[in-house]
Write an enzyme that holds these catalytic residues in place. Structure first.
Site, mmCIF file in Angstrom:
data_model
loop_
_atom_site.group_PDB
_atom_site.id
_atom_site.type_symbol
_atom_site.label_atom_id
_atom_site.label_comp_id
_atom_site.label_asym_id
_atom_site.label_seq_id
_atom_site.Cartn_x
_atom_site.Cartn_y
_atom_site.Cartn_z
ATOM 1 N N HIS A 82 0.805 -1.218 0.000
ATOM 2 C CA HIS A 82 0.000 0.000 0.000
ATOM 3 C C HIS A 82 0.841 1.272 0.000
ATOM 4 O O HIS A 82 0.334 2.339 -0.334
ATOM 5 C CB HIS A 82 -0.912 0.053 1.230
ATOM 6 C CG HIS A 82 -1.977 -1.002 1.238
ATOM 7 N ND1 HIS A 82 -2.874 -1.152 0.213
ATOM 8 C CD2 HIS A 82 -2.290 -1.945 2.148
ATOM 9 C CE1 HIS A 82 -3.696 -2.156 0.488
ATOM 10 N NE2 HIS A 82 -3.357 -2.667 1.657
ATOM 11 N N ASP A 108 -3.362 -10.602 -2.012
ATOM 12 C CA ASP A 108 -3.786 -10.048 -0.733
ATOM 13 C C ASP A 108 -5.279 -9.702 -0.851
ATOM 14 O O ASP A 108 -5.764 -9.410 -1.937
ATOM 15 C CB ASP A 108 -2.967 -8.773 -0.489
ATOM 16 C CG ASP A 108 -3.040 -8.250 0.934
ATOM 17 O OD1 ASP A 108 -2.047 -8.419 1.653
ATOM 18 O OD2 ASP A 108 -4.064 -7.667 1.303
ATOM 19 N N HIS A 146 -6.569 -7.125 0.124
ATOM 20 C CA HIS A 146 -6.640 -5.705 -0.193
ATOM 21 C C HIS A 146 -6.009 -5.430 -1.554
ATOM 22 O O HIS A 146 -5.077 -6.114 -1.959
ATOM 23 C CB HIS A 146 -5.915 -4.886 0.880
ATOM 24 C CG HIS A 146 -6.491 -5.043 2.251
ATOM 25 N ND1 HIS A 146 -5.967 -5.903 3.194
ATOM 26 C CD2 HIS A 146 -7.564 -4.464 2.829
ATOM 27 C CE1 HIS A 146 -6.688 -5.839 4.293
ATOM 28 N NE2 HIS A 146 -7.669 -4.980 4.109
ATOM 29 N N ASP A 154 -4.139 -12.381 4.232
ATOM 30 C CA ASP A 154 -5.423 -11.941 4.769
ATOM 31 C C ASP A 154 -6.578 -12.327 3.849
ATOM 32 O O ASP A 154 -7.727 -12.047 4.151
ATOM 33 C CB ASP A 154 -5.424 -10.430 5.045
ATOM 34 C CG ASP A 154 -4.815 -9.633 3.908
ATOM 35 O OD1 ASP A 154 -4.519 -10.226 2.858
ATOM 36 O OD2 ASP A 154 -4.641 -8.414 4.067
#
Lengths: 481, 604
Positions: free
Chosen positions: A179, A214, A216, A311
């Site tokens: 990120h 991921d 995200h 995750d």
């Protein structure tokens, strides 16, 4: 002669003399860092380099109640070792990336600020903290900068070893902080080691494929390579990013619509696969394989970077997918099958034991080692109660991704990929073979390709059709940085 | 379009992006498409919502005020609906209410200031869901009429709230007030077309058309966002080749003063930094073999499964590994800092002190033992403290949990639990019945820690279970529970007085009094204020007293334990402590919901 060999590389057996582009491409698919004594009996095994700072990287603490727990890295590492996987790979303690290295992607002021700030002094820098998005998700904690240096150093070292063909697969579970932005922290990520690793790989590979599983969206990496500003004289150096992630419901970070496909020269080079809650192994792996197979076929990457955020597993504290470790690692297995140089990193993962399980299993997958389900005795065995097994059950979740939804996504993505093939100006034919460090062998070298040693040292190979212009360019570059 | 971004970067990218988008739109006549393309984003929640499971991300928007905010999406949709294609920027609207609501909740959490922003993400899911639904359905009711009214109303309501919020919290004023003007156009015909009829629990379903997300956040473009690719030729190939078997050691760090101009690393030096070899590449025979020498050790211990037994086997495994790897490699791999062995670097006194500090500074009471620890252990680095916490403290705690509640151990229950207690206890102030379990968690946890110590000392799990069973065995009615909360608060005040008997007495006195939970909770807080200053001094004596009680004085130790562990009936403890999933009456507490959603996300 297509490929101009300029530089001697030990143990490279590729690109002897000349080869056609086609051949080069073929080779790059099969290319493995050659071992010095290739065994004819044994099937060639990949050389795996594993990067971990065994002393420090897990010993930082984001703060009470913060879901990111670097201790998971210790647990992963320990589990990997207790399964005896160290016997099948080489283990490196990465160097701590220097600020200049971090600044290859990040803005210098941001890096400098990260370097300077500490929990005790942060109150003096409210403006900067806000500007760099530090504080909430990304708190300033003790040894923050060192932590960044360690995980970024791991990914950079991994990329370098791949570049130099010192290994075929490089693993850095402490990396994968996808990120982080050029001038800001985001989503528990401060330094974007993936971008740094890709930049490193770009020194030797024209086409780097980034894959992100991921839960995200891999927004930092996508953003960094959303388009390539450099107007290359030769060809497009466009990194392709592919991210599978939860999208919608204001799920962090909010980007990653299937419509986001890149800009300008980078158009069609950002691929987003937005998913909804509860996606299960079957749907995910099917979609993943379809898309990635097509991506690899279309883009012909020279190296793959795989972010394995855990995750996306069922039961993650922040995630909302329903993948089992088998499903997750199936993706890793699939990517490995392309037999391309591969840089594997960690990423998210907020249920510590499952993170350790997942990445251990995936280390095993990369090593072709089957791991017994029963977790061996180790210091952290208590964390794996009550079953003390590697496998975890899938959650009991509804899969909100309907078949029609998934197929619409798939169609859109494949459509995008077709555009790459047909887009003027970025035709694959114009893209050079991936591999840039061919064997330099003066004796075999075609006389008309010879250049003086000084130039040789500076140059890289490229397609012959660009040769003349390139050469000029290279001479200019000698005066460069 | 004026963006009040306080962040340079976001201002940059927003305007960049925006200009770009605008240019695009000029060429477009399809309004919907235009909006779809244009609408940048909703406020995206911070990544760590709550101690949240994924579900919690849902509408717990807190972070991304910096870049954009959700608040205006609805306004813009109004505009769109009323046929005005231009984007409007209003400072408040209905969705802002949701926002502020979350913020308020979080800010009233009773958490310390520093936790405010983090806590803010942990807004009650139900409430969010609720308010967002209301909000959305409000628009759905009459997509094309009355939008102005609603906007005004929303604006007014929000304006008031905003002021309150802004003044009540540093965080809020910084993050949101400054940045609040945001742009979120959304799709005009969206609600009308696709969402209106849906009766769905999930807001996402309202945006069901696959791609047209309600608020799309665009990728910022500009020099401040994209990477500068390495220049070809900037790398110096001269001597970067490393031999495989030379495990490159990191070069002496070039003292790199970071200058803005000179950020391109020298390829020559850079290539040498490829890590320090810890274990070299095994030879190909080993590589090709599929046999991993892995054997689960056979356990023939009489007390198989006990803490002692497990510890013994772990040590055996460790020794075995050490032999195989060699001492140097073993340490290089980090084993020197892994597991129980970390205790070797700590004296017993230090360990006990560590326990006490953690115990007496639960995050649930707004304390942060991580702040305390460095003061108590000035000679210990933060790394050592963290290492001890995760390698020893947590593992011991986990050892107990595994035995007491094997089915409901939570993977990340370390500090998470403690801190969630705090949140739920404040959030549930109106509910006497529901809040106590949350607070009991604290007590339970502390008991557990005590237990851990006892067990470590006695090496006997049975004893520890016995302690538990010897406590109150009935399930505690809420009155009892309250009593224990009182106990909790008195615990802290009396600790500083270092008088355990006094403590006991007080407990007895208050035994029958069921004062309201809220009052007691306040009591706890005020006690804390005093405690914080005194805690330090009284710590050691307290500790000793406590442990003397536990260890030496059988009867009073038991009684004492029973008190501490008043709720320690195994079953009830289980429910509250780590699972709570099956208990309907606990659902309103935020953390329980999180647990539920995390584990079985779609069940409820």
């Amino acid at each position: 002669m297509d490929l101009i060999s300029y530089r001697p590389v030990k143990s490279s057996t590729l690109f002897e003399g000349s080869s056609s582009r086609l051949r080069a491409r073929k080779i790059s698919f099969r290319r493995r860092a050659s071992s010095d004594e290739p065994s004819s009996e044994m099937p060639p095994k990949e050389r795996i380099a594993y990067f971990y700072d065994g002393r420090d990287v897990g010993n930082v603490y984001f703060g009470p109640n913060h879901p990111m727990k670097p201790h998971r890295l210790c647990m992963t590492h320990h589990l990997v070792l207790s399964y005896g996987l160290y016997k099948k790979m080489e283990i490196y303690r990465p160097h701590k990336a220097y600020p200049v290295e971090l600044a290859q992607f990040h803005s210098a002021d941001y890096v400098e600020f990260l370097h300077r700030i500490s929990p005790n002094t942060q109150h003096l820098f409210a403006d900067e903290l806000a500007r760099y998005n530090l504080g909430e998700d990304c708190p300033v904690f003790e040894n923050l900068f060192e932590f960044c240096q360690m995980y970024a150093g791991g990914t950079i070292d991994a990329a370098r070893r791949l570049n130099h063909q010192l290994c075929d697969i490089a693993i850095n579970w402490s990396g994968g902080l996808h990120h982080a932005k050029k001038s800001a922290a985001s989503g528990f990520c401060y330094i974007n080691d993936l971008v740094l690793g890709i930049l490193e790989l770009l020194k030797y590979h024209a086409r780097v494929l980034y894959i992100d599983i991921d839960v995200h969206h891999g927004d930092g990496v996508e953003e960094a390579f959303y388009f390539t500003d450099r107007q290359s004289t030769y060809f497009t150096f466009q990194v392709m990013t592919v991210s599978f992630h939860k999208y919608g419901d204001m799920f962090f970070p909010g980007t990653g619509d299937v419509k986001d496909i890149g800009e300008r020269e980078g158009k069609y080079y950002a691929i987003n696969v937005p998913l909804k809650d509860g996606i299960d192994d079957a749907s995910f792996t099917r979609l993943f394989k379809t898309i990635i197979a097509k991506v690899v076929e279309t883009y012909l990457p020279g190296v793959i970077v795989l972010q394995c955020g855990a995750d996306s597993l069922a039961g993650d504290r922040l995630g909302c997918f329903n993948l089992s470790i088998e499903g997750h690692s199936e993706c890793v297995k699939f990517v490995k099958k392309f037999n391309l140089p591969l840089l594997v990193t960690g990423g998210g993962g907020y249920t510590k034991e499952n993170v350790a399980r997942c990445w251990t299993v995936e280390t095993g997958v990369l090593l072709d080692a089957d791991l017994p389900n029963e977790i061996p005795e180790n210091e952290y065995i208590k964390y794996f109660a009550p079953d003390y097994t590697l496998k975890i059950p899938n959650g009991n979740m509804e899969n909100l991704n309907s078949k029609s939804y998934l197929s619409t996504i798939k169609v859109q993505v494949l459509e995008s990929l077709r555009c790459i093939q047909h887009a003027p100006g970025v035709q694959m034919q114009e893209v050079p073979p991936d591999f840039y460090i061919p064997e330099f062998d003066e004796d075999e070298q075609n006389p008309d390709e010879r250049v003086d040693q000084h130039t040789t040292d500076k140059q890289i190979q490229r397609d012959d059709e660009y040769y003349e212009g390139d050469n000029d360019n290279d001479h200019n570059m000698e005066d460069g940085p | 379009m004026v963006f009040n971004h306080s962040k340079q970067s976001s201002a940059d990218h927003t305007s960049d992006r925006f200009a770009y988008e605008r240019a695009r739109h000029l060429a477009s006549d399809d309004q919907l498409a235009q909006y779809a393309e244009d609408s940048p984003s909703l406020a995206i929640p911070a990544k760590s919502p709550a101690s949240g499971k994924g579900k919690k991300d849902f509408l717990s928007c807190h972070k991304d005020f910096e870049n954009e905010t959700a608040d205006h999406s609805y306004d813009n949709s109004h505009n769109g609906l009323s046929g005005n294609p231009s984007l409007s920027w209003v400072t408040g609207n209905t969705s802002m209410d949701i926002w502020l609501d979350n913020g308020k909740r979080s800010l009233c959490d009773g958490e310390t200031c520093e936790h405010g922003s983090k806590r803010s993400k942990q807004a009650d899911q139900n409430l969010q869901l609720c308010s967002s639904k209301i909000c959305i359905s409000a628009f759905e009711e009459s997509p094309s009429v009355g939008s102005e009214d609603r906007k005004d109303r929303g604006t007014a309501a929000v304006a008031g709230d905003l002021v309150n919020q802004a003044t009540s919290s540093n965080w809020f004023s910084r993050e949101s007030a400054l940045d609040s003007p945001i742009r979120i156009p959304s799709y005009p015909s969206y609600y009308g077309d696709t969402c209106q009829a849906t009766e769905s629990d999930q807001v996402e379903d309202r945006y069901s058309p696959v791609f047209d997300y309600h608020g799309r956040k665009h990728v910022p473009i500009g020099a401040n966002h994209q990477a500068d690719l390495p220049e070809w030729g900037s790398q110096d190939f001269k001597n970067h080749i490393r031999d495989n078997d030379v495990c490159a050691s990191p070069m002496t760090p070039v003292t790199t003063s970071l200058s803005c101009d000179n950020v391109v690393i020298d390829g020559d030096d850079g290539d040498k930094w490829v890590g320090t070899c810890v274990i070299p590449m095994p030879d190909s025979a080993v590589l090709a073999s599929d046999v991993l020498a892995y054997h689960k050790m056979e356990c023939s211990c009489l007390d198989a499964g006990s803490i002692r037994c497990v510890r013994q086997h772990v040590m055996q495994a460790r020794q075995k590994l050490k032999q195989k790897l060699g001492h140097k490699t073993f340490l290089e791999l980090g084993f020197g800092n892994m597991g129980e062995v970390v205790t070797e670097k700590w004296t017993e006194e230090e360990e006990q002190l560590f326990y006490e500090v953690v115990l007496l500074n639960p995050a649930s009471l707004g304390k942060n033992f991580w702040k305390k620890l460095p003061q108590v252990f000035p000679t210990r680095s933060s790394k050592e403290l963290i290492s001890y916490y995760f390698n020893v403290f947590m593992l011991r705690k986990r050892a107990e949990q595994n035995r007491l509640d094997p089915l409901h151990v939570d993977s990340d229950d370390d500090e998470w639990q403690e801190s969630d207690d705090g949140e739920s206890s404040t959030e549930e102030e109106d509910s006497v019945v529901e809040s106590p379990p949350a607070d009991q968690d604290v007590a339970g946890e502390e008991d557990d820690l005590e237990e851990a110590e006892i067990a470590e000392e006695d090496d006997d799990v049975e004893d520890c279970v016995y302690y538990h069973l010897s406590g109150y065995n009935e399930k505690q009615p809420s009155g009892d529970i309250n009593r224990h909360i009182v106990g909790e608060s008195t615990l802290h005040s009396s600790m500083t007085a270092s008088n355990l008997h006094h403590f006991m007495e007080e407990h007895d006195i208050q035994d029958d009094s069921c004062t309201s939970y809220e009052g007691q909770h306040n009591g706890v807080v005020s006690c804390d204020a005093v405690d914080i200053s005194d805690l330090h001094h009284g710590l050691i004596e307290d500790h000793e007293n406590l442990h003397n009680e536990h260890r030496n004085d059988g009867l009073s130790g038991l009684a004492d334990y029973g008190f501490f562990d008043g709720h320690s009936d195994l079953k009830s403890w289980d429910m509250r402590y780590s699972c709570g999933t099956e208990k309907d009456d606990f659902f309103s507490t935020c953390n329980v919901i999180e647990e539920v959603f995390g584990k079985e996300p779609l069940d409820k």
